[in-house]
Each structure stands twice: as structure tokens, then as C-alpha cells.
Design a protein around this motif. Sequence first.
Motif, PDB file in Angstrom:
ATOM      1  N   LEU A 256       1.109  -1.197  -0.216  1.00 39.72           N
ATOM      2  CA  LEU A 256       0.538   0.033   0.517  1.00 39.72           C
ATOM      3  C   LEU A 256       1.111   1.305   0.545  1.00 39.72           C
ATOM      4  O   LEU A 256       1.581   1.756   1.137  1.00 39.72           O
ATOM      5  N   ARG A 257       0.861   1.935  -0.564  1.00 44.39           N
ATOM      6  CA  ARG A 257       1.500   3.614  -1.186  1.00 44.39           C
ATOM      7  C   ARG A 257       0.247   4.582  -0.992  1.00 44.39           C
ATOM      8  O   ARG A 257      -0.809   4.756  -2.211  1.00 44.39           O
TER       9      ARG A 257
ATOM     10  N   VAL B 115      -7.620   7.042  -2.399  1.00 44.69           N
ATOM     11  CA  VAL B 115      -6.013   6.991  -2.332  1.00 44.69           C
ATOM     12  C   VAL B 115      -5.338   6.411  -0.735  1.00 44.69           C
ATOM     13  O   VAL B 115      -4.136   5.857  -0.675  1.00 44.69           O
ATOM     14  N   SER B 116      -6.226   6.795   0.158  1.00 44.49           N
ATOM     15  CA  SER B 116      -5.622   6.335   1.769  1.00 44.49           C
ATOM     16  C   SER B 116      -5.402   4.829   1.611  1.00 44.49           C
ATOM     17  O   SER B 116      -5.824   4.074   1.112  1.00 44.49           O
TER      18      SER B 116
ATOM     19  N   ALA C 260       3.593  -1.315   3.810  1.00 43.34           N
ATOM     20  CA  ALA C 260       2.946   0.187   3.599  1.00 43.34           C
ATOM     21  C   ALA C 260       4.157   1.729   3.664  1.00 43.34           C
ATOM     22  O   ALA C 260       4.767   1.431   4.134  1.00 43.34           O
ATOM     23  N   ASP C 261       3.722   2.517   2.613  1.00 42.72           N
ATOM     24  CA  ASP C 261       4.518   3.624   2.960  1.00 42.72           C
ATOM     25  C   ASP C 261       3.178   4.975   2.942  1.00 42.72           C
ATOM     26  O   ASP C 261       2.559   5.247   1.705  1.00 42.72           O
ATOM     27  N   ALA C 262       3.092   5.304   4.222  1.00 39.90           N
ATOM     28  CA  ALA C 262       2.023   6.571   4.195  1.00 39.90           C
ATOM     29  C   ALA C 262       2.869   8.030   3.813  1.00 39.90           C
ATOM     30  O   ALA C 262       3.604   8.126   4.149  1.00 39.90           O
TER      31      ALA C 262
ATOM     32  N   SER D 116       0.834   2.560 -10.343  1.00 41.47           N
ATOM     33  CA  SER D 116       1.454   4.139  -9.680  1.00 41.47           C
ATOM     34  C   SER D 116       1.735   3.767  -8.318  1.00 41.47           C
ATOM     35  O   SER D 116       2.885   4.543  -7.879  1.00 41.47           O
ATOM     36  N   ARG D 117       1.034   2.738  -7.348  1.00 41.64           N
ATOM     37  CA  ARG D 117       1.623   2.240  -6.381  1.00 41.64           C
ATOM     38  C   ARG D 117       2.846   1.756  -5.795  1.00 41.64           C
ATOM     39  O   ARG D 117       3.843   2.277  -5.050  1.00 41.64           O
TER      40      ARG D 117
END
Length: 516
Positions: free
Chosen positions: A9-10, A18-19, A43-45, A80-81
Motif C-alpha cells: 500500500l502506498r 487513495v488512502s 505500507a508507505d504513507a 502507480s502504487r
Amino acid sequence: MTTPAALYLRSSKDRHDVSIDAQRRELQQLAKSRQLSIVEEFADAVESGKDEDRPGFQALLKAIRDPNRRWDTLLVLDTSRIARRRHIAIVFEEVECKRHGVRVVYKSLPESDPVTEMLLKSILQAMDEWHSLTSRQKGLAGMRENVRQGFRAGGRAPTGYRLVQRATGAVRDGQPVTKSVLEPDPACAEAVARYLRDRAAGVPRVRAASAAGLASVADSSLIGMEWNALTYAGHTVWGVHAERDGGRYRGGAKRRPRSEWEIQRDTHEALITDDEAEQLLRRLEAKAAGRQARAAATRDRVSEALLGGLLYAPDGTKWWAERDRYRWDQGHAGQRSIARAAIEGPVLEQVLADLASPDFAHALVEGTRAALAREVDGSQLRRLRADVAALGTRIARTLDLAAGLEDPSPALRRVDELELERREKQAQLQALEREATQARNVDAITVGAVQRVLADLAEEAKQNARSELRASVIKLIERVELDPRTLSATLHYRVAAPESGVRVASPRGFEPRSQP
């Protein structure tokens, strides 16, 4: 029985669509629909997708390379993630994931035959990069306009100044819009000014810092203050630092040439004169130029071989890269070497010629069609489905039996044996079902569609800098066969679908342009 999978998840902005949470919900639904069990998440927030320097992405790469990984399927919302730079996304999937047996499933991509999937990925990855570039251009244009109006374009105030807010005259959502400008910080402005004046006069850095009361300031911070000389001379400066690409600065230098800086003069109170600022910058630029020249010379000496790990003799033995040559050494069988330039140049020329060749596209299509069009045995499909269902029933019954036993160990060992058998049958079933889907979609593989993809690959290879060429070569070429006796070479490409078993060679061999 479900198959284990992982999520990546990014989010670059915490918009609701897109959160991280929104992506997780959608991928959980996808996992459920495909009978996948999520066992790990990366994940990268609020992280940009323009390079690989992201904590979650790096942790994902480490897990992919771990032989004890519990999963072989990675679920991602869209291309794109992974990245908004096409070469990063392609190298991630085509090199890292395929090398370690990981299948990437994008929710935005429908299940289809391999060639159609390759076309869709190429289109989506190009769109991702276009979106990233256009969004970036809009952001840069806004920052540039701020500078032209004398405002700061973000970031902290340099030591010696502090930020103050000024009204712009605009109103947004009923509130006045303010932007930041610099004013001298009474606590340290005079100390900074003295240090910079002494440095402009040629006083050594340690002595100048001590005299100004800045002896406790780190050397790197002092150098940063000197690079900010124009700001301390009362001007707003923007666009100093070079762009990063894959964690490295483009052009090899941290800062752009001064001619490319955006400078708005006389925007705030100066601490030093223009002449003093010029003295500081000239000295720094001279040292930076020397370092860059030495680094470039070192890079040229130790540059990575373009065909390292890809060059083989026809019998499967390897050519090794050594300095500026490739060497084949099999002891009693013989030795041979060839200059890198003598083989790398012709390989690149042949790749571009093949990608532009209609015969090559036609051979690729025919080979792939032949591999995908073979008829799938319907009775074998039905038998495997029945076997998988029966094994699932036996596993459930054995687990029920184990629950009522005083010592369930023998029953649980039997469950493990049955589960292993079920997985083997399930893998066979999935392979046959994939072949059946491919056979139904064989008409989607057209010469025109493949030629468009090949043209994109050729254009990308032409435009790549030397540092990026190796990624393109790895993406395109499975191996290069170089005969040690005749020095004739043949290319074998990765373009065909890995599942089909098809491997396309260059329509003809070629000779390196010079002998060793």
C-alpha cells in the motif's frame, strides 16, 4: 483452502480514495474473491512513488528476496502504487519478483492473456509517469511564482533568520491567505553574519566559527550556510538542488549550476554584501567541481558491465566481466576474452534493429500463439477440481477427528500430508485453468499490438542514459550467447510470456565489430 498473499500500500496524499485504509479495503475484497489469505502487509504513507527510497518498499524488497517468505502473491491497487517511474515498476516486477517466484496482482488490471496484460501494464505505467510529471510541473510552477513574488517556496528558515507570515491580499474559505518571508533572528543573526564575513575574507572555517560563537555547529551545517550565501545577501533563491533519480542526484552533483537557480533579488534584509556572497560561492563551486571530476573518473573506471550475468557460451558456461573485458575461461577447454565495447555496442545495435523488425514481431506472435493455442484436456480439469474438493473434505474431517482425540498429533501429521497433496493438485489445476484462459484469448495477440509494445521498448532504450541502460537490457534480454571459438553472438529475449515457455531469439546472429 486459501493461498497466502501480501499487500503493498502506498499513498502520496491522504485523499480518501487513495488512502492506506481505502487501498487495504479494496485489496481485502480482491483477496476474498480470489481465495487469498493476507498474511503480511507493507505500507508507505505519504511517500512519493518517483524513486525506491521508501521504508515500506525497501522492506517489501527484502521480504521478496527472503527464501523463507510465507507468500508468493503480492496484491497492489494499481501500477502507480509500486512506482510512478516506469523503469522502476518494470524492473521491480520483471526482475525482482519473477526471479524470486512472486506474482504481482493489480486490482486495476483484469485477468487476461500474457501479451494483453503486457500491453495494459505498459499503458498504465506510462499514464502513471505522465500523471506524476504533470502534477510535479504544476507544483513547481506554483513554487516558482511564490519566489517571483518574494515569498519563500517552503522549507525552514536558514540559521540567522526566522519565518514571518504576510497577508497576500487573497482570501480562501473566508480566511486571509498568508505566505512566509524572512527576517533576521535577533538571537543569532549577528553571529552568522560575522562568520560569513570572515569566511569570505579567507579565514579558515574552524577559526571563523569559533570567533563567531558557532564552534558547536556541525561542519556540514556551516558549509550549508555558506552555500546559502545569496540568501544571506538578501535574495530569495530556489531550485538550487538537483533532482534525485533512484536515490542519486541527476548529473552526479547535489546542486545545479548557478545559471539554473531561480533568484529574486532584494526580498528581505541582508546580513552580508553581494561581493561577500560571491566570494563564498566561488570557493565552494571550485571545490565541488574538483570533487565531481574525481568522482566521474572513478565511476568510469569501475562502471558496471552492461552484459554482466547475461553473457554465456552456447554450452551454458559463463563469460565473466573483468575491468574493460569479458573473459571465458574453462581451463582445459580453452580461454578467450573480448573487449566490452566490442560486444556491448553490437548487442545494443542488434536489439534496436530487432525491435523495429516486422519479422521479429511476427515470430514473437506466432511462437506465443502456438504455445497458448494447444487444447486443454477438459476431463483432466474436471478430475483435478474433484480431487481438490475431495482433499479439502478429507482435511476438514481429519481436523474434526483430531479435535476429539487425547493425542491429536498423528491426525495433525496426516492433515499436513493431505494439505501438501492438495496444494500440489491446486497448483496443477491453476496452471491448466490459466492455459485454458490463454487459449480462449489467443486472438487478442496481434502483430500490430506487439509492434506497438516493441516500439515503446525501443524508444525507451534509445533515450536511456548509460546508468539506466542496464535496467532496460535486463528487462529485454534473457541471455546473450557468444561463441568463444567464432565470436558469433545470438540474443535470446524475455519479451514472450514466461508462462508459455516461449523464448524468441534474434532472427539472425551477428558478429562483434572487432576481434579481441
